[in-house]
Design a protein around this motif. Structure first.
Motif, PDB file in Angstrom:
ATOM      1  N   GLY A  46      31.655  10.341  -7.890  1.00 18.27           N
ATOM      2  CA  GLY A  46      30.694   9.258  -7.710  1.00 18.27           C
ATOM      3  C   GLY A  46      30.677   8.298  -8.884  1.00 18.27           C
ATOM      4  N   LEU A  47      30.697   8.843 -10.098  1.00 19.77           N
ATOM      5  CA  LEU A  47      30.721   7.973 -11.279  1.00 19.77           C
ATOM      6  C   LEU A  47      32.011   7.177 -11.375  1.00 19.77           C
ATOM      7  N   TYR A  48      33.112   7.775 -10.947  1.00 20.95           N
ATOM      8  CA  TYR A  48      34.389   7.056 -10.992  1.00 20.95           C
ATOM      9  C   TYR A  48      34.325   5.794 -10.130  1.00 20.95           C
ATOM     10  N   PHE A  49      33.956   5.964  -8.861  1.00 20.57           N
ATOM     11  CA  PHE A  49      33.959   4.817  -7.957  1.00 20.57           C
ATOM     12  C   PHE A  49      32.843   3.830  -8.277  1.00 20.57           C
ATOM     13  N   ALA A  50      31.682   4.338  -8.676  1.00 19.39           N
ATOM     14  CA  ALA A  50      30.581   3.437  -8.999  1.00 19.39           C
ATOM     15  C   ALA A  50      30.884   2.628 -10.259  1.00 19.39           C
ATOM     16  N   SER A  51      31.397   3.276 -11.291  1.00 24.23           N
ATOM     17  CA  SER A  51      31.689   2.534 -12.518  1.00 24.23           C
ATOM     18  C   SER A  51      32.862   1.573 -12.325  1.00 24.23           C
ATOM     19  N   LYS A  52      33.841   1.965 -11.513  1.00 23.21           N
ATOM     20  CA  LYS A  52      34.972   1.074 -11.261  1.00 23.21           C
ATOM     21  C   LYS A  52      34.510  -0.187 -10.540  1.00 23.21           C
ATOM     22  N   SER A  53      33.723   0.010  -9.481  1.00 27.26           N
ATOM     23  CA  SER A  53      33.322  -1.143  -8.669  1.00 27.26           C
ATOM     24  C   SER A  53      32.252  -1.996  -9.342  1.00 27.26           C
ATOM     25  N   PHE A  54      31.178  -1.363  -9.751  1.00 26.57           N
ATOM     26  CA  PHE A  54      30.014  -2.122 -10.192  1.00 26.57           C
ATOM     27  C   PHE A  54      30.042  -2.465 -11.682  1.00 26.57           C
ATOM     28  N   LEU A  55      30.455  -1.527 -12.505  1.00 22.13           N
ATOM     29  CA  LEU A  55      30.392  -1.773 -13.943  1.00 22.13           C
ATOM     30  C   LEU A  55      31.598  -2.559 -14.436  1.00 22.13           C
ATOM     31  N   PHE A  56      32.792  -2.046 -14.196  1.00 25.52           N
ATOM     32  CA  PHE A  56      33.968  -2.639 -14.833  1.00 25.52           C
ATOM     33  C   PHE A  56      34.484  -3.878 -14.098  1.00 25.52           C
ATOM     34  N   GLU A  57      34.521  -3.863 -12.767  1.00 22.60           N
ATOM     35  CA  GLU A  57      35.056  -5.032 -12.050  1.00 22.60           C
ATOM     36  C   GLU A  57      33.993  -6.100 -11.835  1.00 22.60           C
ATOM     37  N   ALA A  58      32.797  -5.714 -11.392  1.00 23.91           N
ATOM     38  CA  ALA A  58      31.780  -6.720 -11.065  1.00 23.91           C
ATOM     39  C   ALA A  58      31.071  -7.247 -12.313  1.00 23.91           C
ATOM     40  N   SER A  59      30.592  -6.346 -13.147  1.00 22.90           N
ATOM     41  CA  SER A  59      29.793  -6.784 -14.299  1.00 22.90           C
ATOM     42  C   SER A  59      30.645  -7.268 -15.469  1.00 22.90           C
ATOM     43  N   LEU A  60      31.643  -6.500 -15.842  1.00 21.65           N
ATOM     44  CA  LEU A  60      32.433  -6.832 -17.024  1.00 21.65           C
ATOM     45  C   LEU A  60      33.664  -7.679 -16.714  1.00 21.65           C
ATOM     46  N   GLY A  61      34.063  -7.773 -15.438  1.00 26.93           N
ATOM     47  CA  GLY A  61      35.178  -8.634 -15.038  1.00 26.93           C
ATOM     48  C   GLY A  61      36.547  -8.127 -15.441  1.00 26.93           C
ATOM     49  N   SER A  63      40.247  -6.311 -14.946  1.00 28.69           N
ATOM     50  CA  SER A  63      41.209  -6.308 -13.846  1.00 28.69           C
ATOM     51  C   SER A  63      41.179  -4.948 -13.146  1.00 28.69           C
ATOM     52  N   SER A  64      41.833  -4.871 -12.008  1.00 35.17           N
ATOM     53  CA  SER A  64      41.832  -3.632 -11.226  1.00 35.17           C
ATOM     54  C   SER A  64      42.515  -2.495 -11.989  1.00 35.17           C
ATOM     55  N   ASN A  65      43.616  -2.795 -12.648  1.00 41.85           N
ATOM     56  CA  ASN A  65      44.334  -1.760 -13.406  1.00 41.85           C
ATOM     57  C   ASN A  65      43.507  -1.247 -14.587  1.00 41.85           C
ATOM     58  N   ASP A  66      42.854  -2.146 -15.295  1.00 43.92           N
ATOM     59  CA  ASP A  66      42.016  -1.727 -16.424  1.00 43.92           C
ATOM     60  C   ASP A  66      40.809  -0.925 -15.945  1.00 43.92           C
ATOM     61  N   SER A  67      40.237  -1.331 -14.826  1.00 52.27           N
ATOM     62  CA  SER A  67      39.055  -0.629 -14.333  1.00 52.27           C
ATOM     63  C   SER A  67      39.391   0.789 -13.878  1.00 52.27           C
ATOM     64  N   TYR A  68      40.585   1.010 -13.356  1.00 52.42           N
ATOM     65  CA  TYR A  68      41.011   2.375 -13.013  1.00 52.42           C
ATOM     66  C   TYR A  68      41.004   3.270 -14.262  1.00 52.42           C
ATOM     67  N   PHE A  69      41.564   2.737 -15.325  1.00 53.75           N
ATOM     68  CA  PHE A  69      41.689   3.504 -16.567  1.00 53.75           C
ATOM     69  C   PHE A  69      40.324   3.861 -17.145  1.00 53.75           C
ATOM     70  N   TYR A  70      39.456   2.891 -17.271  1.00 52.91           N
ATOM     71  CA  TYR A  70      38.149   3.134 -17.882  1.00 52.91           C
ATOM     72  C   TYR A  70      37.244   3.974 -16.977  1.00 52.91           C
ATOM     73  N   ALA A  71      37.355   3.805 -15.674  1.00 52.36           N
ATOM     74  CA  ALA A  71      36.577   4.636 -14.756  1.00 52.36           C
ATOM     75  C   ALA A  71      37.035   6.091 -14.820  1.00 52.36           C
ATOM     76  N   ALA A  72      38.326   6.321 -15.016  1.00 54.22           N
ATOM     77  CA  ALA A  72      38.829   7.684 -15.160  1.00 54.22           C
ATOM     78  C   ALA A  72      38.290   8.334 -16.432  1.00 54.22           C
ATOM     79  N   ILE A  73      38.155   7.553 -17.494  1.00 47.08           N
ATOM     80  CA  ILE A  73      37.566   8.086 -18.725  1.00 47.08           C
ATOM     81  C   ILE A  73      36.118   8.493 -18.490  1.00 47.08           C
ATOM     82  N   ILE A  74      35.379   7.682 -17.767  1.00 49.80           N
ATOM     83  CA  ILE A  74      33.977   8.012 -17.437  1.00 49.80           C
ATOM     84  C   ILE A  74      33.924   9.304 -16.623  1.00 49.80           C
ATOM     85  N   ALA A  75      34.813   9.470 -15.657  1.00 45.10           N
ATOM     86  CA  ALA A  75      34.826  10.674 -14.825  1.00 45.10           C
ATOM     87  C   ALA A  75      35.165  11.919 -15.643  1.00 45.10           C
ATOM     88  N   VAL A  76      36.102  11.811 -16.552  1.00 39.61           N
ATOM     89  CA  VAL A  76      36.470  12.947 -17.399  1.00 39.61           C
ATOM     90  C   VAL A  76      35.308  13.321 -18.311  1.00 39.61           C
TER      91      VAL A  76
END
Length: 104
Positions: A46-61, A63-76
């Motif tokens: 849940g944190l992976y998909f929520a942070s990827k969509s709402f935090l990294f792509e929507a709020s912080l702008g 890219s899709s590749n960067d948001s995958y990486f940072y969302a994976a760090i949040i999930a770990v």
């Protein structure tokens, strides 16, 4: 040649002895294990998909590749937090049962 003690089947106990303590503590342990299992599955995903969509792509702008990486760090990090909480709860549960069993 070894000589084995042959006991008749009638003299054996019908049920195996219960070394786990009372059934209430077993149920509590299973509930704790089930809770942390569900938390381990749902929270990181849940944190992976929520942070990827709402935090990294929507709020912080990002890219899709960067948001995958940072969302994976949040999930770990979420996995590590859940594991640490489980160890903490299991440690305190064991010490609490030891104190309850000890009578002075």
């Amino acid at each position: 040649m070894q000589n084995y003690d042959k006991t008749p089947v009638d003299s054996m106990p019908a049920t195996a002895p219960d070394f786990r303590g009372n059934d209430g503590s077993l149920v509590a342990v299973l509930k704790t294990l089930l809770f942390f299992t569900l938390l381990m599955i749902t929270l990181p995903i849940g944190l992976y998909f929520a942070s990827k969509s709402f935090l990294f792509e929507a709020s912080l702008g990002y890219s899709s590749n960067d948001s995958y990486f940072y969302a994976a760090i949040i999930a770990v990090l979420a996995v590590h937090v859940v594991l640490a909480l489980f160890v903490y709860v299991a440690w305190n549960e064991g010490s609490r049962q030891g104190r309850e069993g000890k009578q002075d």
